[in-house]
Design an enzyme around this catalytic site. Structure first.
Site, PDB file in Angstrom:
ATOM      1  N   ASP A  52       0.862  -1.185   0.000  1.00 18.93           N
ATOM      2  CA  ASP A  52       0.000   0.000   0.000  1.00 18.93           C
ATOM      3  C   ASP A  52       0.897   1.233   0.000  1.00 18.93           C
ATOM      4  O   ASP A  52       2.004   1.209   0.563  1.00 18.93           O
ATOM      5  CB  ASP A  52      -0.932   0.022   1.213  1.00 18.93           C
ATOM      6  CG  ASP A  52      -2.200   0.817   0.942  1.00 18.93           C
ATOM      7  OD1 ASP A  52      -3.279   0.203   0.822  1.00 18.93           O
ATOM      8  OD2 ASP A  52      -2.116   2.060   0.841  1.00 18.93           O
ATOM      9  N   SER A  94      -7.987  -4.802  -3.289  1.00 16.90           N
ATOM     10  CA  SER A  94      -9.056  -3.814  -3.151  1.00 16.90           C
ATOM     11  C   SER A  94      -8.526  -2.518  -3.765  1.00 16.90           C
ATOM     12  O   SER A  94      -8.171  -1.575  -3.048  1.00 16.90           O
ATOM     13  CB  SER A  94      -9.431  -3.619  -1.679  1.00 16.90           C
ATOM     14  OG  SER A  94     -10.527  -2.755  -1.556  1.00 16.90           O
ATOM     15  N   CYS A 114     -10.969   2.930  -5.678  1.00 17.23           N
ATOM     16  CA  CYS A 114     -12.336   2.921  -6.196  1.00 17.23           C
ATOM     17  C   CYS A 114     -12.689   4.189  -6.969  1.00 17.23           C
ATOM     18  O   CYS A 114     -13.694   4.225  -7.678  1.00 17.23           O
ATOM     19  CB  CYS A 114     -13.331   2.731  -5.052  1.00 17.23           C
ATOM     20  SG  CYS A 114     -13.356   4.118  -3.867  1.00 17.23           S
TER      21      CYS A 114
END
Length: 345
Positions: free
Chosen positions: A33, A75, A78
């Site tokens: 990340d 993930s 978005c």
């Protein structure tokens, strides 16, 4: 068998907690990340996992091969796909790293057997989706797509998300098709979920018919017992109540739903998550500074399925906690999907 797991876009460790929640014997060999604050939270909760804070695209192929991971969890950002944004999809610079991962799969000699990806529901209509699915077919992955909401698991929080599960167990298919039917499932084999309502056109509504379902647990079971002093930082001021009461979503502890918590919670009034009216009836009894407050970060974490042992380091501010949780995922839903992916799919 102990699974080796690579956790891409690891955030505050939602995927890792889901692995533990699913009871899967696994070792997260590396987390990736670029968010410094999120990485501090991750390392606080999982001090034994190496966290890499670099752009994925800049890493050498040898490093990905060395992972020897059986499962990749992802993930990705978005913002390229959210319905409130510009929906640039693959043209958005923030999708670059995920497109790199899709391309990377074809180059790896030792490919992961399992993939699990989570994103906003808007991903289902994006131009990135066919790029991903076509690559999976070419490499021999069998995949299933889901659009699910925690309300279906009797958790009083609405968070509709797209999920992709993939398993490497088919012959490669060199099809160049860009046409993939919107075959999104709303039930998981072997799991008892409340089914959403659908209109005549097939549009699915997870909230209508579920918000007040008797099986959904009451919000009070996810709330902390706060003293007046502890509750003070979360109370809504008279100014906020006067200005934003009509756009905010208020619920009571006895209700069986809350709206999706986003990274803008407490910073923006509308569409960022519910607030609590502790006494009286919403819409009938007056709201005051004494009987209204925001959910605490711990309560938001509870509603999102983070276990009791999850915590923020002392250096994380309340505002940062809300932002990180808003960018995270429903641990409960992902744990259910992981169990299905590994044991039954």
């Amino acid at each position: 068998m102990s699974f080796r797991v690579a956790e891409f876009y690891s955030g505050i460790g939602g995927m890792h907690f889901a692995l533990k929640g699913a009871g899967i014997d696994s070792q997260v060999v590396r987390a990736f990340d670029i968010n410094t604050v999120a990485n501090e939270v991750y390392k606080h909760n999982f001090p034994g996992v190496p966290v890499m804070q670099r752009n994925i695209e800049a890493l050498p192929m040898s490093m990905f091969e060395a992972l020897r991971a059986d499962l990749w969890t992802m993930s990705p950002p978005c913002q390229p796909y959210t319905r409130q944004g510009l929906q640039k999809g693959s043209e958005d610079p923030r999708s670059k790293s995920f497109l790199f991962i899709i391309d990377l799969l074809a180059k790896l000699e030792r490919k992961p057997t399992y993939l699990l990806m989570e994103n906003v529901a808007g991903f289902d209509k994006s131009d990135t989706r066919p790029i991903l699915l076509r690559q999976l077919l070419r490499l021999g992955y069998r995949f299933e797509e889901y659009v699910l909401n925690p309300l279906q698991m009797c958790i009083p929080n609405s968070r509709t998300r797209y999920y992709l599960l993939a398993k490497l167990d088919r012959q490669p298919n060199d099809s160049d098709t860009d046409e993939f039917a919107p075959d999104f499932r709303h039930c998981v084999p072997g799991v008892n979920l409340i089914q959403p309502a659908a209109d005549a056109d097939g549009h699915v509504d997870f909230e209508r018919g579920i918000w007040h379902h008797d099986e959904v647990r009451q919000v009070k079971h996810y709330m902390e017992t706060l003293s007046n002093e502890d509750a003070e930082p979360y109370r809504l001021s008279p100014k906020v109540l006067e200005k934003y009461d009509y756009v905010m979503d208020f619920i009571t502890p006895e209700d069986r739903r809350t709206c999706c918590f986003t990274k803008g919670y407490t910073h923006y009034a509308e569409g960022t998550g519910s607030a609590v009216q502790l006494t009286g009836v919403v819409g009938k009894d007056p709201k005051t500074q004494e009987n209204t407050r925001y959910f605490t970060p711990r309560e938001v974490a509870n509603l999102m399925g983070f276990p009791a042992e999850f915590s923020f380091p002392a250096t994380t501010s309340t505002r940062q906690g809300y932002r990180l949780l808003g960018n995270s995922l429903s641990v409960s839903v992902v744990a259910m999907l992981m169990d299905y992916l590994v044991h039954r799919m």
